[in-house]
Write an enzyme that holds these catalytic residues in place. Structure first.
Site, PDB file in Angstrom:
ATOM      1  N   GLY A   1       0.756  -1.057   0.081  1.00 58.27           N
ATOM      2  CA  GLY A   1      -0.035   0.053  -0.042  1.00 58.27           C
ATOM      3  C   GLY A   1       0.839   1.250   0.010  1.00 58.27           C
ATOM      4  O   GLY A   1       1.356   1.869  -1.116  1.00 58.27           O
ATOM      5  N   CYS A   2       1.226   1.641   1.185  1.00 58.56           N
ATOM      6  CA  CYS A   2       1.807   3.182   1.153  1.00 58.56           C
ATOM      7  C   CYS A   2       3.099   3.184   0.907  1.00 58.56           C
ATOM      8  O   CYS A   2       3.585   4.130   0.095  1.00 58.56           O
ATOM      9  CB  CYS A   2       1.786   3.626   2.669  1.00 58.56           C
ATOM     10  SG  CYS A   2       0.005   3.719   3.461  1.00 58.56           S
ATOM     11  N   ILE A   3       4.124   1.921   1.040  1.00 57.48           N
ATOM     12  CA  ILE A   3       5.141   1.896   0.509  1.00 57.48           C
ATOM     13  C   ILE A   3       5.340   1.994  -1.320  1.00 57.48           C
ATOM     14  O   ILE A   3       5.803   2.753  -1.946  1.00 57.48           O
ATOM     15  CB  ILE A   3       5.934   0.755   0.832  1.00 57.48           C
ATOM     16  CG1 ILE A   3       6.198   0.457   2.393  1.00 57.48           C
ATOM     17  CG2 ILE A   3       7.436   0.495   0.150  1.00 57.48           C
ATOM     18  CD1 ILE A   3       6.933   1.744   2.941  1.00 57.48           C
TER      19      ILE A   3
ATOM     20  N   THR B   1       4.024   5.508  -2.401  1.00 58.50           N
ATOM     21  CA  THR B   1       5.240   6.326  -2.285  1.00 58.50           C
ATOM     22  C   THR B   1       6.324   6.296  -3.182  1.00 58.50           C
ATOM     23  O   THR B   1       6.586   7.135  -3.674  1.00 58.50           O
ATOM     24  CB  THR B   1       5.656   6.486  -0.782  1.00 58.50           C
ATOM     25  OG1 THR B   1       4.657   6.619   0.179  1.00 58.50           O
ATOM     26  CG2 THR B   1       6.661   7.375  -0.367  1.00 58.50           C
TER      27      THR B   1
END
Length: 226
Positions: free
Chosen positions: A162-164, A167
């Site tokens: 998700g966030c990795i 980003t």
């Protein structure tokens, strides 16, 4: 072209070669001025009794090693992120609430969104509260990096799928060299972790062994001292 059936994971040499033939999986390498990003290492993600949580003990230890090196240098800023919304949910979009119901529990100021104490965030290390997966979306991260003349981001934390990943995609979109130390990111789902590490490495960033990232930062320190 018919898709090849094979295990989708980092370290699958046959699949990597297929992607390389398709024009993926080049190397972005290191720039000259790195920053260390620590993504969402807060209670909601790191406590196994939380709905979002998983055992990220080894990831925490890997990040601590990177923090020790970064803090030993004047030119490597450390930036933390978390996710949080107002208790009234007035700043939580309806579609976000519908797609990710856990977001209703990410209340600003609660233990769920507070960084874990083990990482010992310092007063001069920025803490960014992000509303979505990417640390760049609707935050001042880009401005911070530009103001410090950063060209490389070392991305650590959670969650890989998700966030990795998000980003890393934003970092590429903005023209940053993105480096992901393999052992310094984690996910609640092992299969999602290895599959997304492959995709990140093929599309957005260089996924490297932690030891190689540490060695590069140490080498930079020696070069700086010389």
């Amino acid at each position: 072209m018919q898709a090849t059936q094979m295990v989708h994971r980092l370290g699958n040499a046959e699949l990597l070669e297929q992607y390389r033939k398709a024009g993926f999986a080049g190397r972005v390498g290191w720039g000259e001025r790195p920053a260390l990003l620590v993504i969402d290492m807060a209670g909601a993600w790191t406590r196994t009794d939380e709905e979002l949580g998983s055992d990220l003990g080894s990831v925490t230890q890997s990040i601590k090693g990177l923090l020790a090196l970064a803090r030993g240098r004047r030119d490597v800023p450390v930036i933390f992120t978390t996710m949080a919304y107002d208790a009234s949910q007035s700043d939580l979009p309806a579609v976000t609430r519908l797609k990710t119901p856990h977001s209703r529990n990410m209340i600003r100021g609660s233990d769920r969104v507070r960084l874990i104490a083990e990482l010992e965030r310092r007063d001069d290390e920025a803490l960014i509260e992000k509303p979505r997966a990417s640390a760049f979306f609707n935050t001042n991260l880009l401005s911070i990096l530009v103001s410090k003349k950063i060209d490389t981001v070392v991305i650590t934390g959670c969650s890989t799928s998700g966030c990795i990943r998000s980003t890393c995609e934003s970092a590429l979109d903005y023209g940053f060299h993105a480096i992901v130390p393999e052992e310094a990111v984690g996910d609640r789902c092992a299969s999602a972790h290895v599959a997304n590490l492959f995709d990140i490495n093929a599309r957005y960033a260089d996924v490297l062994p932690l030891a190689e990232v540490l060695a590069h930062l140490k080498r930079d320190m020696r070069d700086e001292a010389a």
